[in-house]
Scaffold this motif. Structure first.
Motif, PDB file in Angstrom:
ATOM      1  N   PRO A  38      38.991  34.624  46.249  1.00  0.00           N
ATOM      2  CA  PRO A  38      39.545  33.953  44.979  1.00  0.00           C
ATOM      3  C   PRO A  38      39.780  34.997  43.676  1.00  0.00           C
ATOM      4  N   LEU A  39      41.247  34.085  42.388  1.00  0.00           N
ATOM      5  CA  LEU A  39      41.330  35.345  41.792  1.00  0.00           C
ATOM      6  C   LEU A  39      40.380  36.215  41.565  1.00  0.00           C
ATOM      7  N   VAL A  40      39.338  35.549  40.889  1.00  0.00           N
ATOM      8  CA  VAL A  40      38.264  36.975  40.682  1.00  0.00           C
ATOM      9  C   VAL A  40      37.631  37.846  41.385  1.00  0.00           C
ATOM     10  N   ASN A  41      37.863  37.632  42.018  1.00  0.00           N
ATOM     11  CA  ASN A  41      37.148  38.886  43.343  1.00  0.00           C
ATOM     12  C   ASN A  41      38.921  39.704  43.163  1.00  0.00           C
ATOM     13  N   LEU A  42      39.776  38.486  43.613  1.00  0.00           N
ATOM     14  CA  LEU A  42      41.314  40.170  43.549  1.00  0.00           C
ATOM     15  C   LEU A  42      41.660  41.244  42.383  1.00  0.00           C
ATOM     16  N   GLN A  43      40.276  40.232  41.863  1.00  0.00           N
ATOM     17  CA  GLN A  43      41.153  41.085  40.404  1.00  0.00           C
ATOM     18  C   GLN A  43      39.781  42.080  40.335  1.00  0.00           C
ATOM     19  N   ALA A  44      38.693  42.233  40.570  1.00  0.00           N
ATOM     20  CA  ALA A  44      37.796  43.141  40.571  1.00  0.00           C
ATOM     21  C   ALA A  44      38.284  44.027  41.552  1.00  0.00           C
ATOM     22  N   ALA A  45      38.388  43.651  42.863  1.00  0.00           N
ATOM     23  CA  ALA A  45      39.310  44.223  44.085  1.00  0.00           C
ATOM     24  C   ALA A  45      40.057  45.290  43.223  1.00  0.00           C
ATOM     25  N   TYR A  46      41.242  44.729  42.857  1.00  0.00           N
ATOM     26  CA  TYR A  46      42.465  45.299  42.567  1.00  0.00           C
ATOM     27  C   TYR A  46      41.659  46.773  41.363  1.00  0.00           C
ATOM     28  N   GLU A  63      46.476  52.111  50.785  1.00  0.00           N
ATOM     29  CA  GLU A  63      46.857  50.991  51.515  1.00  0.00           C
ATOM     30  C   GLU A  63      46.354  49.650  50.617  1.00  0.00           C
ATOM     31  N   GLN A  64      44.716  50.048  50.679  1.00  0.00           N
ATOM     32  CA  GLN A  64      43.756  48.901  49.787  1.00  0.00           C
ATOM     33  C   GLN A  64      44.702  48.541  48.365  1.00  0.00           C
ATOM     34  N   TYR A  65      45.547  49.872  47.396  1.00  0.00           N
ATOM     35  CA  TYR A  65      45.424  49.217  46.269  1.00  0.00           C
ATOM     36  C   TYR A  65      46.932  48.370  46.664  1.00  0.00           C
ATOM     37  N   LEU A  66      47.797  49.111  47.063  1.00  0.00           N
ATOM     38  CA  LEU A  66      48.921  48.767  47.995  1.00  0.00           C
ATOM     39  C   LEU A  66      49.032  47.018  48.499  1.00  0.00           C
ATOM     40  N   ASP A  67      47.819  46.909  49.627  1.00  0.00           N
ATOM     41  CA  ASP A  67      47.402  45.632  49.480  1.00  0.00           C
ATOM     42  C   ASP A  67      47.331  44.580  48.389  1.00  0.00           C
ATOM     43  N   LEU A  68      45.994  44.992  47.460  1.00  0.00           N
ATOM     44  CA  LEU A  68      46.278  44.088  46.382  1.00  0.00           C
ATOM     45  C   LEU A  68      47.057  44.164  45.398  1.00  0.00           C
ATOM     46  N   SER A  69      47.994  44.763  45.213  1.00  0.00           N
ATOM     47  CA  SER A  69      49.498  44.178  44.786  1.00  0.00           C
ATOM     48  C   SER A  69      50.114  43.729  45.064  1.00  0.00           C
ATOM     49  N   ALA A  70      50.200  43.438  46.375  1.00  0.00           N
ATOM     50  CA  ALA A  70      51.271  43.033  47.575  1.00  0.00           C
ATOM     51  C   ALA A  70      50.556  41.268  46.872  1.00  0.00           C
ATOM     52  N   GLU A  71      49.396  41.270  46.971  1.00  0.00           N
ATOM     53  CA  GLU A  71      48.918  39.933  47.397  1.00  0.00           C
ATOM     54  C   GLU A  71      48.755  39.270  45.764  1.00  0.00           C
ATOM     55  N   PHE A  72      49.127  40.241  44.831  1.00  0.00           N
ATOM     56  CA  PHE A  72      48.991  39.242  43.182  1.00  0.00           C
ATOM     57  C   PHE A  72      50.738  38.919  43.601  1.00  0.00           C
ATOM     58  N   GLU A  73      51.607  39.932  44.191  1.00  0.00           N
ATOM     59  CA  GLU A  73      52.736  39.288  43.425  1.00  0.00           C
ATOM     60  C   GLU A  73      53.019  38.176  45.030  1.00  0.00           C
ATOM     61  N   LEU A  74      52.840  38.112  46.058  1.00  0.00           N
ATOM     62  CA  LEU A  74      52.997  36.972  46.634  1.00  0.00           C
ATOM     63  C   LEU A  74      52.175  35.595  46.462  1.00  0.00           C
ATOM     64  N   ARG A  75      51.024  36.197  45.527  1.00  0.00           N
ATOM     65  CA  ARG A  75      50.750  34.146  44.463  1.00  0.00           C
ATOM     66  C   ARG A  75      52.177  34.718  43.549  1.00  0.00           C
ATOM     67  N   GLY A  76      52.165  34.984  43.040  1.00  0.00           N
ATOM     68  CA  GLY A  76      53.057  34.929  41.869  1.00  0.00           C
ATOM     69  C   GLY A  76      52.374  35.865  40.677  1.00  0.00           C
ATOM     70  N   LEU A  77      51.335  36.229  40.710  1.00  0.00           N
ATOM     71  CA  LEU A  77      50.374  36.725  39.183  1.00  0.00           C
ATOM     72  C   LEU A  77      50.259  38.053  39.162  1.00  0.00           C
ATOM     73  N   GLU A  78      50.347  38.577  37.905  1.00  0.00           N
ATOM     74  CA  GLU A  78      50.269  40.082  38.137  1.00  0.00           C
ATOM     75  C   GLU A  78      48.751  40.290  37.620  1.00  0.00           C
ATOM     76  N   PRO A  79      47.933  41.184  37.889  1.00  0.00           N
ATOM     77  CA  PRO A  79      46.370  41.664  37.884  1.00  0.00           C
ATOM     78  C   PRO A  79      46.548  41.114  36.115  1.00  0.00           C
ATOM     79  N   ASP A  80      45.183  41.584  35.541  1.00  0.00           N
ATOM     80  CA  ASP A  80      44.828  41.418  34.485  1.00  0.00           C
ATOM     81  C   ASP A  80      44.536  43.078  33.686  1.00  0.00           C
ATOM     82  N   TYR A  81      45.413  43.787  32.997  1.00  0.00           N
ATOM     83  CA  TYR A  81      45.312  44.954  32.979  1.00  0.00           C
ATOM     84  C   TYR A  81      44.489  45.231  31.329  1.00  0.00           C
ATOM     85  N   ALA A  82      44.130  44.050  30.720  1.00  0.00           N
ATOM     86  CA  ALA A  82      43.225  44.725  29.470  1.00  0.00           C
ATOM     87  C   ALA A  82      42.045  45.563  29.634  1.00  0.00           C
TER      88      ALA A  82
END
Length: 124
Positions: A38-46, A63-82
């Motif tokens: 879920p997006l909320v968990n993806l954000q927390a892991a990122y 690699e964990q950071y890169l994988d999480l970034s890739a998942e955001f990219e594949l979903r067409g989303l950006e992490p919330d940097y706030a």
């Protein structure tokens, strides 16, 4: 902009795009572990992975950071940097320390140019 500046910008843009594609391809080869997260968990892991990178001793992301970034990219989303300003500032400071290293340009620049030349060779 001089020809040298244009060529430099072309090389840097190419290297960034190639790097992003390689990271996404690697993530897909490893099985796209975070596809159903879920997006909320993806954000927390990122956020946790970014914090670990910023606070850790390495210049390169995990690699964990890169994988999480890739998942955001594949979903067409950006992490919330706030809520990530302090980690982003820490990471920026860490990267700034490369300026003082005599070998930094050779290390980073050499990799960028090698990537560009390799890909141009395969393109032709």
């Amino acid at each position: 902009m001089t020809i040298d500046d244009a060529f430099r910008d072309q090389i840097i843009s190419h290297a960034a795009a190639a790097s992003k594609m390689d990271e996404i391809a690697g993530y897909l080869r490893r099985g796209r572990e975070h596809e159903h997260l879920p997006l909320v968990n993806l954000q927390a892991a990122y956020e946790a992975a970014l914090h670990a990178w910023a606070a850790g001793p390495h210049y390169a992301p995990s690699e964990q950071y890169l994988d999480l970034s890739a998942e955001f990219e594949l979903r067409g989303l950006e992490p919330d940097y706030a809520g990530l300003k302090s980690d982003m500032d820490l990471l920026s400071s860490k990267i700034q320390t490369l300026k003082g290293r005599e070998d930094a340009v050779d290390i980073v620049g050499g990799k960028i140019i090698d990537t560009y030349l390799r890909d141009q060779k395969h393109r032709n």
